[in-house]
Design an enzyme around this catalytic site. Structure first.
Site, PDB file in Angstrom:
ATOM      1  N   HIS A  29       0.701  -1.439   0.264  1.00 26.02           N
ATOM      2  CA  HIS A  29       0.158  -0.178  -0.465  1.00 26.02           C
ATOM      3  C   HIS A  29       1.024   1.593   0.071  1.00 26.02           C
ATOM      4  O   HIS A  29       2.049   1.570   0.102  1.00 26.02           O
ATOM      5  CB  HIS A  29      -0.881  -0.100   1.029  1.00 26.02           C
ATOM      6  CG  HIS A  29      -0.436   0.184   2.147  1.00 26.02           C
ATOM      7  ND1 HIS A  29       0.497   0.512   3.050  1.00 26.02           N
ATOM      8  CD2 HIS A  29      -0.424  -1.608   3.728  1.00 26.02           C
ATOM      9  CE1 HIS A  29       1.045   0.430   4.057  1.00 26.02           C
ATOM     10  NE2 HIS A  29       0.295  -1.689   4.395  1.00 26.02           N
ATOM     11  N   HIS A  72       3.809   1.897   2.546  1.00 30.11           N
ATOM     12  CA  HIS A  72       5.429   1.127   1.837  1.00 30.11           C
ATOM     13  C   HIS A  72       5.831   1.603   0.498  1.00 30.11           C
ATOM     14  O   HIS A  72       7.021   1.681   0.861  1.00 30.11           O
ATOM     15  CB  HIS A  72       4.905  -0.358   1.231  1.00 30.11           C
ATOM     16  CG  HIS A  72       4.471  -1.441   1.887  1.00 30.11           C
ATOM     17  ND1 HIS A  72       2.994  -1.760   2.469  1.00 30.11           N
ATOM     18  CD2 HIS A  72       4.165  -2.406   2.860  1.00 30.11           C
ATOM     19  CE1 HIS A  72       2.460  -2.718   3.049  1.00 30.11           C
ATOM     20  NE2 HIS A  72       3.838  -3.350   3.092  1.00 30.11           N
ATOM     21  N   CYS A 115      -6.639 -20.977  20.436  1.00 27.94           N
ATOM     22  CA  CYS A 115      -7.879 -20.421  20.338  1.00 27.94           C
ATOM     23  C   CYS A 115      -7.595 -22.289  18.967  1.00 27.94           C
ATOM     24  O   CYS A 115      -7.334 -21.881  18.422  1.00 27.94           O
ATOM     25  CB  CYS A 115      -8.348 -19.444  19.580  1.00 27.94           C
ATOM     26  SG  CYS A 115      -9.592 -19.753  19.106  1.00 27.94           S
ATOM     27  N   CYS A 132      -9.092 -20.501  15.270  1.00 26.03           N
ATOM     28  CA  CYS A 132      -7.939 -19.714  15.066  1.00 26.03           C
ATOM     29  C   CYS A 132      -6.482 -20.558  14.631  1.00 26.03           C
ATOM     30  O   CYS A 132      -6.114 -20.514  13.563  1.00 26.03           O
ATOM     31  CB  CYS A 132      -7.561 -18.780  15.377  1.00 26.03           C
ATOM     32  SG  CYS A 132      -8.834 -17.647  15.690  1.00 26.03           S
ATOM     33  N   CYS A 139     -12.235 -14.958  21.763  1.00 32.17           N
ATOM     34  CA  CYS A 139     -11.481 -14.686  20.742  1.00 32.17           C
ATOM     35  C   CYS A 139     -12.488 -14.165  19.822  1.00 32.17           C
ATOM     36  O   CYS A 139     -13.597 -14.429  20.068  1.00 32.17           O
ATOM     37  CB  CYS A 139     -11.452 -15.517  19.453  1.00 32.17           C
ATOM     38  SG  CYS A 139     -11.126 -15.810  17.697  1.00 32.17           S
ATOM     39  N   HIS A 190     -14.845 -15.807  16.728  1.00 38.13           N
ATOM     40  CA  HIS A 190     -14.744 -17.422  17.745  1.00 38.13           C
ATOM     41  C   HIS A 190     -16.020 -17.123  19.563  1.00 38.13           C
ATOM     42  O   HIS A 190     -15.538 -18.332  20.692  1.00 38.13           O
ATOM     43  CB  HIS A 190     -14.061 -18.525  17.906  1.00 38.13           C
ATOM     44  CG  HIS A 190     -13.317 -18.858  16.493  1.00 38.13           C
ATOM     45  ND1 HIS A 190     -11.941 -18.328  16.115  1.00 38.13           N
ATOM     46  CD2 HIS A 190     -13.689 -19.492  15.149  1.00 38.13           C
ATOM     47  CE1 HIS A 190     -12.046 -18.756  14.522  1.00 38.13           C
ATOM     48  NE2 HIS A 190     -12.581 -19.274  14.250  1.00 38.13           N
ATOM     49  N   LYS A 227      -6.791   6.478   9.870  1.00 39.46           N
ATOM     50  CA  LYS A 227      -5.834   5.736   9.769  1.00 39.46           C
ATOM     51  C   LYS A 227      -6.340   4.189   8.983  1.00 39.46           C
ATOM     52  O   LYS A 227      -7.388   4.299   7.898  1.00 39.46           O
ATOM     53  CB  LYS A 227      -6.852   4.380  10.568  1.00 39.46           C
ATOM     54  CG  LYS A 227      -5.583   4.834  11.875  1.00 39.46           C
ATOM     55  CD  LYS A 227      -4.998   4.049  13.192  1.00 39.46           C
ATOM     56  CE  LYS A 227      -3.857   3.805  13.716  1.00 39.46           C
ATOM     57  NZ  LYS A 227      -3.594   3.419  15.424  1.00 39.46           N
ATOM     58  N   LYS A 251      -8.575  -2.628   5.904  1.00 38.55           N
ATOM     59  CA  LYS A 251      -8.860  -2.684   4.720  1.00 38.55           C
ATOM     60  C   LYS A 251     -11.010  -2.621   5.001  1.00 38.55           C
ATOM     61  O   LYS A 251     -11.290  -2.257   4.173  1.00 38.55           O
ATOM     62  CB  LYS A 251      -8.203  -4.301   4.783  1.00 38.55           C
ATOM     63  CG  LYS A 251      -7.028  -4.443   4.261  1.00 38.55           C
ATOM     64  CD  LYS A 251      -6.814  -6.117   4.828  1.00 38.55           C
ATOM     65  CE  LYS A 251      -5.189  -5.899   4.054  1.00 38.55           C
ATOM     66  NZ  LYS A 251      -5.117  -7.528   4.656  1.00 38.55           N
TER      67      LYS A 251
END
Length: 472
Positions: A18, A21, A126, A129, A144, A147, A299, A302
């Site tokens: 992005h 970088h 977890c 995960c 988590c 989950h 900020k 995504k």
RNA sequence: GGCAGGAUGGCUCAGUCGGUUAGAGCACGGCAUUCAUAACGCCGAGGUCGUGGGUUCGAUCCCCACUCCUGCUACCA
């Protein structure tokens, strides 16, 4: 002439590059080019951190095998560098066998010095995960986020640890004395205050299960893999032949400069010198810590969908325009904001109306007078040297844009178009040399533009199409 | 919570070791103008310098409190 080894930080290749970088690539490339312009023998490294568990997970999610997934993403970073006219002397991949060997060698050196030992690690695992979670990864119920309703298991396993605690006094002295200099000062203070709170040993291996059988095997213990930082930082060494080509290694090591983002300062300012000291290797000289980009004041994330792809900007406005924005319009020591609107603003006011227009008016005057320019010596402006040494890229460019404004004013005052030819030629030649000096001084910042101007203002000078056409 | 840094015109920032009219660039308005990309130049408008106290003859700059923002406060990198 002395050698200068500079490293970009090692991007994490579980996603596309992005704009952040691009920022770091550009900043480190300026130092790279600046050092070369000074006449130093420079080696410039980038690489990719490929041995992290998250890469494995990201690959699984994408339904790809790990190696192809990583290769594909690493390629995207190299493409970005190409598009920015950045050339790394090496792009060292973490999955490369030469790197595996180098990391095992580093491990063995630390182990020989008695700084690696086994200890049990207890953590919350977890099952959903398939990974350990720290308390900050959990919601108020201690579950988590992905989950909920599933409680975590407390799992214990043996890992290898590195004796960081042993190096506390050494590190404090190292940083405080600037033997390993952290720039800027407030980041240095952050590091020393962190060291003063007391250093704990840290884990440098994972079981094969946790590592999903990915990464560099621990020497002498096939059940464990070397864990991320011990391995990733070593790309700086494996890329120049550590453990493989000792001549090349000893020519370039230690690094004169590591360039990193603020998020990974501790690993570079604390873990890394400790590991090297333990291994009996030389320590890097300097660490330049840059900040981050926000996008339109927010900020980057995504979920917000505000991630900017630098390649789009380069396609639309050109590499030097993006380079200019990243270097001139934000402070290297403060978060900067990126927006396409601001990029266009900077492009029009500084590149089109400023530099581009000045070049166009002087070129046309030279052409009208059939002027042949004989080359005169070039040198970097002392202000540019002064600011570049301190990584103040914005001030370096600002100083040259003041020169541009001065040249514009001079033209308006002298009005060479009203003067008899001989006087006009003298004024124009003077301006040409001023422009050439500016171009030469900004070469590390806007390499293509600089080259084009120097080429245009040499020998028989002709008016050409605008360097930076105004964007309406 | 602790530590560090910040809050100055629409935007990005500079600055004052306390002292008559707080600076710059961009954006904006006007004038002038072609050598130039409706660019350059000149002029102008625009700020109670985060809030409340205090020290002082005098504070944007010093002190105290408060509000807001950012970073760090170790095993995601």
């Amino acid at each position: 002439m002395s050698k200068f080894y500079i490293t970009n930080s090692i991007p994490y290749v579980n996603a596309q590059p992005h704009i952040g970088h691009a920022l770091e690539f550009i900043q480190s490339d300026v130092v790279n080019r600046y050092q070369r312009l000074l006449g130093n023998d420079v080696f410039y490294l980038c690489g990719s951190d490929e041995n992290a568990i998250k890469n494995v997970q990201a690959a699984e999610k994408a339904g790809m095998d790990i190696q192809s997934f990583i290769d594909e993403h690493a390629k995207e970073f190299q493409d970005l560098a190409d598009a920015l006219n950045i050339h790394f002397d090496i792009f060292q991949k973490g999955s490369d066998q030469s790197h595996h060997k180098a990391s095992q060698k580093l491990w063995e050196l630390c182990e020989k010095n008695g700084d690696i030992y086994k200890k049990s690690y207890k953590g919350l695992y977890c099952v959903g995960c398939e990974e350990f979670k720290s308390s900050s990864d959990l919601d108020e119920n201690g579950e988590c986020f992905e989950h909920p309703g599933k409680s975590l298991e407390e799992v214990e396993e043996e890992n290898y640890f590195f004796k960081l605690s042993k190096y506390q006094d050494f590190l404090l002295e190292l940083i405080e004395s600037n033997t390993y200099e952290v720039v800027p000062e407030f980041r240095k203070n952050e590091v020393t205050s962190f060291i003063k709170t007391g250093l704990e040993d840290f884990s440098i291996s994972r079981s094969n299960r946790r590592a999903k059988n990915w990464g560099v095997p621990v020497p002498g213990d096939p059940e464990q893999r070397i864990y991320v930082w011990f391995d990733a930082l070593n790309i700086y060494q494996s890329g120049i032949g550590f453990g493989d080509d000792e001549d090349t290694y000893s020519k370039w090591w230690p690094a004169n400069l590591h360039v990193v983002g603020k998020g990974i300062i501790r690993f570079h300012a604390v873990y890394w010198p400790a590991i090297l000291q333990s291994a009996g290797l030389k320590l890097p000289k300097k660490l330049f810590v840059h900040e981050y980009f926000t996008v339109n004041g927010q900020k980057m994330s995504k979920t917000l969908g505000n991630v900017i792809n630098p390649l789009d900007m380069i396609k639309k406005y050109g590499a030097d325009a993006l380079r200019y924005y990243c270097l001139a319009k934000i402070s290297p020591f403060q978060d900067g904001d990126f927006s396409e609107e601001k990029l266009v603003e900077a492009y029009n006011s500084d590149l089109a109306n400023g530099l581009g227009n000045l070049v166009a008016r002087v070129a046309k005057l030279a052409e009208n007078n059939k002027l042949i320019f004989e080359d005169q010596p070039l040198a970097i402006d002392p202000d540019v040297i002064n600011f570049s040494e301190k990584f103040q890229f914005n001030n370096a460019l600002e100083s040259q844009w003041q020169e541009i404004a001065k040249a514009d004013r001079l033209l308006n005052e002298q009005k060479p178009w009203n003067l008899p030819r001989e006087e006009a030629v003298s004024v124009i030649k003077d301006l040409i040399q001023k422009i050439r000096l500016i171009s030469f001084s900004i070469q590390p910042f806007l390499p293509i533009t600089s080259k084009n101007i120097l080429k245009q203002f040499s020998g028989e000078i002709k008016s050409q199409s605008p360097l930076f056409p105004r964007i309406v």
